[in-house]
Design a protein around this motif. Sequence first.
Motif, PDB file in Angstrom:
ATOM      1  N   ALA A  22       0.823  -1.212   0.000  1.00 52.57           N
ATOM      2  CA  ALA A  22       0.000   0.000   0.000  1.00 52.57           C
ATOM      3  C   ALA A  22       0.861   1.267   0.000  1.00 52.57           C
ATOM      4  CB  ALA A  22      -0.907   0.001   1.225  1.00 52.57           C
ATOM      5  N   PRO A  23       0.649   2.181  -0.956  1.00 55.22           N
ATOM      6  CA  PRO A  23       1.372   3.458  -0.933  1.00 55.22           C
ATOM      7  C   PRO A  23       1.101   4.227   0.359  1.00 55.22           C
ATOM      8  CG  PRO A  23       0.278   3.136  -3.045  1.00 55.22           C
ATOM      9  CD  PRO A  23      -0.234   2.075  -2.124  1.00 55.22           C
ATOM     10  N   THR A  24      -0.142   4.170   0.805  1.00 56.49           N
ATOM     11  CA  THR A  24      -0.521   4.715   2.112  1.00 56.49           C
ATOM     12  C   THR A  24      -1.018   3.559   2.961  1.00 56.49           C
ATOM     13  OG1 THR A  24      -1.151   6.856   1.167  1.00 56.49           O
ATOM     14  CG2 THR A  24      -2.017   6.323   3.352  1.00 56.49           C
ATOM     15  N   GLN A  25      -0.297   3.242   4.009  1.00 54.67           N
ATOM     16  CA  GLN A  25      -0.688   2.132   4.869  1.00 54.67           C
ATOM     17  C   GLN A  25      -1.717   2.552   5.911  1.00 54.67           C
ATOM     18  OE1 GLN A  25       3.467   1.428   6.014  1.00 54.67           O
ATOM     19  NE2 GLN A  25       3.283  -0.662   5.211  1.00 54.67           N
ATOM     20  N   VAL A  26      -1.614   3.780   6.358  1.00 53.46           N
ATOM     21  CA  VAL A  26      -2.494   4.284   7.415  1.00 53.46           C
ATOM     22  C   VAL A  26      -2.967   5.676   7.035  1.00 53.46           C
ATOM     23  CG1 VAL A  26      -2.653   4.981   9.844  1.00 53.46           C
ATOM     24  CG2 VAL A  26      -1.292   2.964   9.204  1.00 53.46           C
ATOM     25  N   VAL A  27      -4.267   5.928   7.154  1.00 56.81           N
ATOM     26  CA  VAL A  27      -4.799   7.272   7.014  1.00 56.81           C
ATOM     27  C   VAL A  27      -5.409   7.681   8.350  1.00 56.81           C
ATOM     28  CG1 VAL A  27      -7.041   6.463   6.131  1.00 56.81           C
ATOM     29  CG2 VAL A  27      -6.288   8.807   5.689  1.00 56.81           C
ATOM     30  N   GLY A  79       0.723  14.394  15.880  1.00 54.42           N
ATOM     31  CA  GLY A  79       1.692  13.668  16.694  1.00 54.42           C
ATOM     32  C   GLY A  79       1.734  12.188  16.370  1.00 54.42           C
ATOM     33  N   VAL A  80       0.554  11.611  16.144  1.00 52.81           N
ATOM     34  CA  VAL A  80       0.468  10.197  15.764  1.00 52.81           C
ATOM     35  C   VAL A  80       1.160   9.976  14.418  1.00 52.81           C
ATOM     36  CG1 VAL A  80      -1.141   8.399  14.998  1.00 52.81           C
ATOM     37  CG2 VAL A  80      -1.590   9.665  17.103  1.00 52.81           C
ATOM     38  N   ALA A  81       0.898  10.863  13.452  1.00 53.67           N
ATOM     39  CA  ALA A  81       1.511  10.731  12.134  1.00 53.67           C
ATOM     40  C   ALA A  81       3.027  10.815  12.227  1.00 53.67           C
ATOM     41  CB  ALA A  81       0.976  11.816  11.209  1.00 53.67           C
ATOM     42  N   LYS A  82       3.516  11.760  13.023  1.00 56.26           N
ATOM     43  CA  LYS A  82       4.961  11.921  13.170  1.00 56.26           C
ATOM     44  C   LYS A  82       5.590  10.676  13.769  1.00 56.26           C
ATOM     45  CE  LYS A  82       8.435  14.998  15.211  1.00 56.26           C
ATOM     46  NZ  LYS A  82       8.647  16.221  16.042  1.00 56.26           N
ATOM     47  N   GLU A  83       4.949  10.107  14.778  1.00 58.11           N
ATOM     48  CA  GLU A  83       5.494   8.911  15.430  1.00 58.11           C
ATOM     49  C   GLU A  83       5.502   7.721  14.482  1.00 58.11           C
ATOM     50  OE1 GLU A  83       4.826   6.259  19.536  1.00 58.11           O
ATOM     51  OE2 GLU A  83       3.653   8.088  19.173  1.00 58.11           O
ATOM     52  N   ARG A  87       5.523   7.834  11.141  1.00 61.07           N
ATOM     53  CA  ARG A  87       6.504   8.059  10.069  1.00 61.07           C
ATOM     54  C   ARG A  87       7.911   7.742  10.555  1.00 61.07           C
ATOM     55  NH1 ARG A  87       3.356  13.264   8.887  1.00 61.07           N
ATOM     56  NH2 ARG A  87       1.934  12.643   7.201  1.00 61.07           N
ATOM     57  N   ALA A  88       8.189   8.080  11.791  1.00 58.48           N
ATOM     58  CA  ALA A  88       9.500   7.773  12.356  1.00 58.48           C
ATOM     59  C   ALA A  88       9.732   6.276  12.440  1.00 58.48           C
ATOM     60  CB  ALA A  88       9.639   8.403  13.743  1.00 58.48           C
ATOM     61  N   ARG A 131       3.923   4.265   6.309  1.00 61.40           N
ATOM     62  CA  ARG A 131       3.472   5.236   5.318  1.00 61.40           C
ATOM     63  C   ARG A 131       2.084   5.748   5.717  1.00 61.40           C
ATOM     64  NH1 ARG A 131       5.938   1.033   2.692  1.00 61.40           N
ATOM     65  NH2 ARG A 131       3.991  -0.004   2.053  1.00 61.40           N
ATOM     66  N   VAL A 132       2.006   7.024   6.078  1.00 59.20           N
ATOM     67  CA  VAL A 132       0.797   7.552   6.711  1.00 59.20           C
ATOM     68  C   VAL A 132       0.431   8.915   6.143  1.00 59.20           C
ATOM     69  CG1 VAL A 132       2.163   8.546   8.601  1.00 59.20           C
ATOM     70  CG2 VAL A 132      -0.274   8.103   8.953  1.00 59.20           C
ATOM     71  N   GLU A 133      -0.867   9.189   6.095  1.00 61.69           N
ATOM     72  CA  GLU A 133      -1.371  10.494   5.696  1.00 61.69           C
ATOM     73  C   GLU A 133      -2.413  10.955   6.704  1.00 61.69           C
ATOM     74  OE1 GLU A 133      -2.542  11.348   1.725  1.00 61.69           O
ATOM     75  OE2 GLU A 133      -1.166   9.867   0.846  1.00 61.69           O
ATOM     76  N   VAL A 134      -2.500  12.264   6.872  1.00 60.00           N
ATOM     77  CA  VAL A 134      -3.534  12.865   7.709  1.00 60.00           C
ATOM     78  C   VAL A 134      -4.520  13.568   6.785  1.00 60.00           C
ATOM     79  CG1 VAL A 134      -4.057  14.507   9.551  1.00 60.00           C
ATOM     80  CG2 VAL A 134      -1.914  13.211   9.609  1.00 60.00           C
ATOM     81  N   ASP A 135      -5.781  13.171   6.833  1.00 59.92           N
ATOM     82  CA  ASP A 135      -6.812  13.797   5.997  1.00 59.92           C
ATOM     83  C   ASP A 135      -7.498  14.898   6.798  1.00 59.92           C
ATOM     84  OD1 ASP A 135      -8.813  14.551   4.303  1.00 59.92           O
ATOM     85  OD2 ASP A 135      -9.426  12.503   3.777  1.00 59.92           O
ATOM     86  N   ALA A 136      -6.932  16.100   6.714  1.00 62.78           N
ATOM     87  CA  ALA A 136      -7.455  17.236   7.473  1.00 62.78           C
ATOM     88  C   ALA A 136      -8.276  18.174   6.600  1.00 62.78           C
ATOM     89  CB  ALA A 136      -6.302  17.982   8.123  1.00 62.78           C
ATOM     90  N   ARG A 137      -8.814  17.678   5.505  1.00 63.58           N
ATOM     91  CA  ARG A 137      -9.584  18.529   4.599  1.00 63.58           C
ATOM     92  C   ARG A 137     -10.831  19.076   5.282  1.00 63.58           C
ATOM     93  NH1 ARG A 137     -10.276  14.543  -0.403  1.00 63.58           N
ATOM     94  NH2 ARG A 137     -10.350  13.051   1.336  1.00 63.58           N
TER      95      ARG A 137
END
Length: 304
Positions: free
Chosen positions: A109-114, A134-138, A140-141, A145-151
């Motif tokens: 998956a290009p994005t494993q977690v959204v 904070g969750v996304a940063k942790e 990614r570290a 592979r994660v994205e935040v959908d803040a639209r």
Amino acid sequence: MLGVYRTFAEEWMAMPVLTGVKTDTEKFAGALRTYAIEGLMQDNKSLQAGTSHHLGQNFAKAFGVQFQTATGGLEHVWSTSWGVSTRLIGGLIMTHGDDVGIVCPPKLAPTQVVIVPIYRTDAEREAVMQVAEGVAKELRAAAVRVEVDARDGMKPGAKYYEWEGRGVPLRLEVGPKDVAKGQVFAARRTGGKAPIPLNELVDGVRRTLGEIQSGLFRAATERRDTNSRRGVTKDELVAMMGGPGGFAYGGFCGGRPCEDAIKEATKATVRVLPDEEFRSPTPPASCVWCGAPSLVEAVWAKAY
């Protein structure tokens, strides 16, 4: 090369495959031998997911490709052709997809977690976004592979539907209640929801992704095995290919007339003469079509 193909298909795509050699009728034109991996799709048709061709010297002679030997002479090269193609995208969709859309195995998956933030007020937005980022940063570290959908202007349900259609394996929902509890709520693309405490975030997400990956492979393997039948008779082969389809294992005399007759009667072809680990425990004694002594076991199926 089949070992490499199989590893990629099974470990990354979560798509179980058979390995084996093609008959002379089904091999690549001009090749001495063709080896293949075959997967069974959800409609019980077979997909040739990868091939490797031993071309011998045939193509080198046709195109005049030579090399100088140690003694100074010239010889035509012995060549192979191997590879997999964009048909694997279709294989992935047809193996795991559902009415909502694609289901992408976590390893691919290009994005494993959204991460989908949920809030009503500006105050809630500030608290929720702080946790979400904070969750996304942790993650990614930890090489997730994660994205935040803040639209803005898009309801959470619409976001869920969009990301599910794109096959993202895991959705993490973060709302005010989750912030208060120190957790995220994890929704699997394959079904099921459960909270993951923030102090167990990385381990919890990795474990969940691993379970999704193994679950997809297990479900596809069970589906293939349920729709495979060994030791078929002539009538069973005809009925199977005229009905539900699937992989039909049976004895084969190796004769072109039988191979052609089966194809004419059932629209099925020999997908592979399977490698030893995929053969039946008891070798078939007679050809499924003509009744002559069986030389090999074959796997028939309708194919794309």
